[in-house]
Design an enzyme around this catalytic site. Structure first.
Site, PDB file in Angstrom:
ATOM      1  N   HIS A 134     -16.489  11.142   7.086  1.00 14.97           N
ATOM      2  CA  HIS A 134     -15.999  10.726   8.394  1.00 14.97           C
ATOM      3  C   HIS A 134     -16.037   9.208   8.574  1.00 14.97           C
ATOM      4  CE1 HIS A 134     -16.710  10.749  12.930  1.00 14.97           C
ATOM      5  NE2 HIS A 134     -15.611  11.441  12.827  1.00 14.97           N
ATOM      6  N   ASP A 186     -19.531  18.836  22.011  1.00 14.51           N
ATOM      7  CA  ASP A 186     -18.372  18.960  22.899  1.00 14.51           C
ATOM      8  C   ASP A 186     -18.124  20.417  23.276  1.00 14.51           C
ATOM      9  OD1 ASP A 186     -17.843  16.243  22.798  1.00 14.51           O
ATOM     10  OD2 ASP A 186     -16.586  16.420  21.022  1.00 14.51           O
ATOM     11  N   GLU A 195     -10.892  14.651  25.443  1.00 13.15           N
ATOM     12  CA  GLU A 195     -11.575  14.774  26.729  1.00 13.15           C
ATOM     13  C   GLU A 195     -11.148  13.683  27.693  1.00 13.15           C
ATOM     14  OE1 GLU A 195     -15.864  15.230  26.541  1.00 13.15           O
ATOM     15  OE2 GLU A 195     -15.610  16.510  24.779  1.00 13.15           O
ATOM     16  N   ASP A 225     -21.932   5.744  11.659  1.00 11.20           N
ATOM     17  CA  ASP A 225     -21.409   7.062  11.298  1.00 11.20           C
ATOM     18  C   ASP A 225     -22.229   7.705  10.173  1.00 11.20           C
ATOM     19  OD1 ASP A 225     -19.268   9.149  10.535  1.00 11.20           O
ATOM     20  OD2 ASP A 225     -18.358   8.102  12.228  1.00 11.20           O
ATOM     21  N   ASP A 280       0.842  -1.197   0.000  1.00 12.22           N
ATOM     22  CA  ASP A 280       0.000   0.000   0.000  1.00 12.22           C
ATOM     23  C   ASP A 280       0.882   1.254   0.000  1.00 12.22           C
ATOM     24  OD1 ASP A 280      -1.316  -2.368   1.292  1.00 12.22           O
ATOM     25  OD2 ASP A 280      -3.051  -1.038   1.110  1.00 12.22           O
ATOM     26  N   SER A 293     -12.269  11.060  17.218  1.00 13.45           N
ATOM     27  CA  SER A 293     -12.900  10.314  16.130  1.00 13.45           C
ATOM     28  C   SER A 293     -11.974   9.289  15.526  1.00 13.45           C
ATOM     29  CB  SER A 293     -13.267  11.272  14.993  1.00 13.45           C
ATOM     30  OG  SER A 293     -14.578  11.682  15.109  1.00 13.45           O
ATOM     31  N   ASP A 346     -14.690  20.451  28.492  1.00 16.76           N
ATOM     32  CA  ASP A 346     -15.680  19.377  28.451  1.00 16.76           C
ATOM     33  C   ASP A 346     -15.041  18.098  28.998  1.00 16.76           C
ATOM     34  OD1 ASP A 346     -18.154  18.246  28.093  1.00 16.76           O
ATOM     35  OD2 ASP A 346     -18.372  18.962  26.041  1.00 16.76           O
ATOM     36  N   ASN A 390      -3.611  -3.894  -0.136  1.00 16.95           N
ATOM     37  CA  ASN A 390      -3.568  -3.956  -1.604  1.00 16.95           C
ATOM     38  C   ASN A 390      -2.704  -2.790  -2.080  1.00 16.95           C
ATOM     39  OD1 ASN A 390      -5.234  -1.755  -1.142  1.00 16.95           O
ATOM     40  ND2 ASN A 390      -7.084  -2.701  -1.985  1.00 16.95           N
ATOM     41  N   ASP A 419     -10.241   0.518  -1.553  1.00 15.76           N
ATOM     42  CA  ASP A 419      -9.522   0.181  -0.322  1.00 15.76           C
ATOM     43  C   ASP A 419     -10.427  -0.506   0.703  1.00 15.76           C
ATOM     44  OD1 ASP A 419      -7.070   0.069   0.864  1.00 15.76           O
ATOM     45  OD2 ASP A 419      -7.110   2.101   1.683  1.00 15.76           O
TER      46      ASP A 419
END
Ligand code: NAG
Ligand code: NAG
Ligand code: NAG
Length: 834
Positions: A231, A294, A367, A193, A153, A403, A337, A244, A202
């Site tokens: 995302h 957040d 956080e 998501d 890759d 994330s 937060d 690959n 991929d």
């Protein structure tokens, strides 16, 4: 207009009673979820209410979906209350008596992605990192691994989170796992998501279509449709990008990957509940990089249907072993937060994952909270995560925020499941906790040693996930016994919270018999549900101290949280007490450290201990949560110890070394010396009251406010060298603070020479009356009220005494006042230390 509604009605009539998601028309119809008694016929209920029956709600037993033409009204609620009103006798049976729960579905905004704008994720790797040349031997190793594993890759060499040739050791330590052939085979991760590009070169070979669904645009393919639906695909690439010649590889590059699209449009709790259980016999891990905002102000939890779905998943998903939920801790750290204000991350059913950057530093966004279990790599330190993007052959080098941390952990858990598909959801948490590697252990005050000898930091949790360590431990892991739990009764407090560094302390004694009765052998999670009334939520903070003196910072002050409320049956969670027996005195300290016009009252709380059962044969199935679970606050406890004020917050660092076992003298349940008339008295109160406590650094607070505390530690039990250091620092601080205090004091006096008699600004936190009331542990309403009044007056004085300047100066002056107040308090502490 007419035509569409006729079409909608026809469409409704055509719907079958399939158990899966149905196409819904939320423009024309209302939908209701009803929980029915098992022997109640949904068709009869539908007839009785004039609704159409649409089928079961995903995997939730006895939960059914009904539809109706859109009205402004909750027709089910109306009919049910009408029925209850008309019901004449017990023998007057009706089909609606079989309705246990009904909820009209509302479309709400989707949860926020835990992503960061590229600019904030740190400068791109295009900027050469100064003085950070790759280590030659590491590069050679990387090449040899790629060759052996036939990884061709093109961006594999940039995927530092998998193998870091620059900051050697700062990666997930996975290559030796791959070399054993452990690459996620037979494991499936669902990315909940904004979609997943299943046509990406991929991802397509690992795409698991049967476990995927689009809940936003209702269809079997969770294809990204909006311009920013990227995302989910990026998260998916981290887990399962195929080995690959496209982009890089996922950490579990032979795992299967599913997509559940819920973040791109308005959604109902019912749909989210279905998504969280979707194909839960095959989707083993649910990776969730989203949640409430957040912003440092939000305090939000999943609705009851979603909470039921999550409990259902751990009870029935994966053949009863339990689905693995992985949640990103949140990106709001710069807003103060904390992941204990998020009902997903503080659920005992989720593994909460924070972030650490490629240098092993805490990134500004990640956080912290006592519910966080582990951290893993993400953006910061001049780089981000390199992964797959939406498109046939597209890569992305700016993926970041927590994330990006959660899916990386989810992928590692997939590796673990390849080796041990028989692990329960709790086994996975044990393994993550047990094999995490602490980082930055030399930062003073950051880590405390738990009862089972683990290190815990509220920033880095139990440490970073080490793939190799976790997989090796999994190979021989002995499955834990079923879960058991102990609930304390509601502990009524109903006392005002003193402002300042002190707090209101309440203790509850858990006896060995109680836990034996509860079939509870050792702890895993601890939750505290509590009610606090306050006029500014962000001023509050809460610590929980276990019988072994291990400290959980359940809640922290939040400078942006101006909400005119306290905590309303809010549940905080901690994983810090993992492995403790639970027997002994549990102490909760509610603090209102911001000295201002906002004040409040600690109403009640309720402790729940969760862990491994003694006798698996006696294990029970936890009933589904309801919205009424916390409604009965009846008190039947005689074991409650009286509330009192503490003089100082506990110091997590104090537990770094072996703690003395609990003795009568270090229980804050003793009456506090009621006359802190001068510094000396206060000092002696403090030193006798809490030998194991001291000023705790509230790392989440900002310097310049009254909650900021320097990280000096007047605690005995540290090494001589540390003590010398501490005392040196303390001496400097004393000198500086005294100077500053005198300076401010003189300056103020000058300006306030008219305000004779009002220069007695050194506020105290307890007045005599109140202290007696508290010490006696009785609900002396008169005393408490008087105390509150007195305190308010004092706060007012403090405030007024410095409010003489121009408007322009006012803010600065308040700040100085706060600082000064802090300084004065600090000085007392220092004197004790010396
Ligand atoms: C990383 O993996 C290696 C084996 O590849 C192992 O020896 C080591 O203990 C692991 N953990 C760390 C922190 O290096
Ligand atoms: C994959 O899982 C199935 C059942 O879930 C099992 O029968 C099979 O042996 C597993 N294959 C591998 C390679 O572990
Ligand atoms: C509330 O709980 C108490 C103690 O468990 C119980 O005695 C009482 O009957 C309950 N009240 C209601 C209304 O359920």
């Amino acid at each position: 207009m007419k035509l569409t509604s006729i079409a909608a009605v026809l469409g409704l009539a055509a719907l079958t009673t399939a158990t899966q998601v149905l196409p819904r028309n939320t423009d024309a119809n209302d939908y209701y979820v009803l929980h029915l008694e098992r022997d109640t016929s949904p068709d009869e209920v539908a007839r009785s209410l004039g609704l159409s029956y649409e089928g079961l709600l995903g995997e939730l037993q006895d939960h059914h979906v009904f539809g109706a033409r859109k009205t402004g009204d909750d027709i089910v609620k109306r009919e049910l209350s009408e029925r209850r009103r008309r019901k004449r006798s017990l023998n007057d049976r009706h089909v609606l008596d079989g309705v246990r729960f009904a909820q009209k579905q509302q479309l709400r905004a989707p949860w926020e992605k835990r992503t960061l704008p590229p600019a904030l994720a740190g400068p791109a790797n295009l900027v050469p990192r100064q003085g950070e040349a790759p280590v030659e031997s590491a590069v050679a190793r990387q090449k040899s691994v790629a060759k052996t594993l036939q990884i061709n890759d093109p961006i594999f060499h940039q995927q530092w989170h998998l193998f870091n040739p620059v900051q050697v050791g700062h990666d997930v330590n996975v290559t030796d796992v791959w070399l054993q052939g452990i690459t996620g085979k037979n494991a499936t991760v669902a990315i909940v998501d904004d979609g997943l590009d299943m046509y990406s070169d991929d991802l397509k070979d690992n795409y698991y279509a049967a476990g995927s669904y689009d809940f936003n645009d209702k269809g079997p393919e969770p294809r990204p449709r909006l311009s920013d639906d990227r995302h989910g695909t990026r998260c998916a690439g981290e887990v399962s990008a195929v080995r690959n010649n496209v982009c890089g590889v996922g950490v579990a590059y032979d795992s299967k990957i599913a997509g559940l699209r819920i973040l791109s449009k308005l959604i109902t709790d019912a749909d989210e509940a279905v998504a969280m259980n979707y194909d839960f016999q095959h989707n083993q891990i649910y990776s969730c990089s989203w949640g409430p905002p957040d912003d440092g102000r939000s305090m939000d939890a999943p609705g009851v249907l979603i909470r039921r779905a999550m409990l259902n998943a751990v009870q029935n998903g994966r053949g009863g072993l339990g689905s693995i939920y992985v949640f990103a801790s949140g990106n709001g750290a710069a807003n103060d937060d904390n992941c204990n204000f998020d009902g997903y991350t503080n659920s005992i059913y989720s593994i909460t994952v924070g972030a650490v950057d490629r240098k092993g530093e805490h990134p500004y966004y990640s956080e912290k909270c006592s519910a966080s279990l582990v951290v893993t790599y993400s953006s910061g330190g001049g780089d981000a995560i390199h992964t797959t993007d939406v498109g046939q052959n597209a890569c992305y080098d700016q993926h970041g925020g927590t994330s990006a941390a959660a899916p990386l952990a989810a992928g590692i858990f997939a590796l673990v499941l390849q080796v041990r598909p028989d692990l329960s959801w709790r086994d996975m948490q044990y393994l993550a906790m047990d094999t995490a590697v602490p980082i930055q252990t030399d930062v003073p005050g950051e880590w405390q040693t738990t009862t089972i000898g683990k290190k815990y930091s509220h920033t880095f949790a139990y440490g970073k996930v080490d793939s190799y360590g976790m997989v090796e431990a999994a190979k021989t892991w002995k499955n834990v016994k079923p879960q058991a739990w102990f609930y304390s009764p509601w502990i009524h407090v109903n006392q005002d919270i003193p402002q300042g560094d002190q707090g209101l302390t309440v203790a509850f004694e858990v006896t060995a018999d109680m836990l034996k009765e509860a079939n509870l052998e050792r702890l895993e999670h601890v939750t505290v549900t509590m009610n606090v009334e306050h006029t500014r939520r962000g001023d509050l903070s809460v610590d929980l101290i276990s019988p072994n003196q291990v400290v959980s910072h359940l809640s922290v002050t939040r400078r942006l949280d101006n909400t005119e409320a306290g905590y309303d049956d809010w549940t905080f969670m901690s994983v810090v007490h993992w492995g403790e027996s639970g027997v002994g005195t549990w102490t909760i300290i509610v603090k209102d450290t911001k000295v201002n016009e906002h004040s409040g009252k600690f109403v009640d709380w309720h402790l729940k201990l969760w862990g491994e059962s003694i006798d698996p044969a006696k294990a029970k199935v936890l009933p589904m949560p309801t919205d009424e679970d916390d409604d009965n606050h009846s008190l039947i406890s005689t074991t409650t110890l009286p509330a009192s004020t503490t003089t100082l917050p506990p110091d997590p660092a104090a537990t770094e070394t072996e703690l003395p076992t609990t003795t009568a003298s270090d229980h804050p349940d003793r009456p506090v010396n009621s006359k802190p008339t001068d510094t000396t008295t206060t000092s002696s109160t403090i030193s006798t009251a809490s030998p194991t406590t001291s000023a705790a650094p509230d790392t989440s607070a900002t310097p310049g406010t009254s909650t900021w505390l320097p990280s000096f530690l007047p605690t005995f039990g540290v090494s001589g060298r540390t003590q010398a250091w501490i005392y040196g620092a303390l001496a400097l601080i004393v000198v500086f603070c005294s100077g500053l205090a005198v300076y401010f004091w003189m300056a103020r006096r000058k300006r306030l020479r008219n305000a004779a008699g009002r220069d007695d600004y050194e506020f105290e936190l307890l007045d005599e009356e109140e202290a007696e009331g508290l010490a006696s542990g009785e609900k002396k309403m008169g005393g408490a009220a008087a105390g509150k009044k007195a305190r308010r007056t004092r706060g007012g004085e403090l405030y007024d005494a410095f409010a003489g300047g121009s408007d322009d100066d006012e803010d600065d002056e308040k700040r100085s006042t706060m600082l000064l107040a802090t300084v004065m308090t600090r000085r007392r502490v220092v004197m004790i230390g010396l």
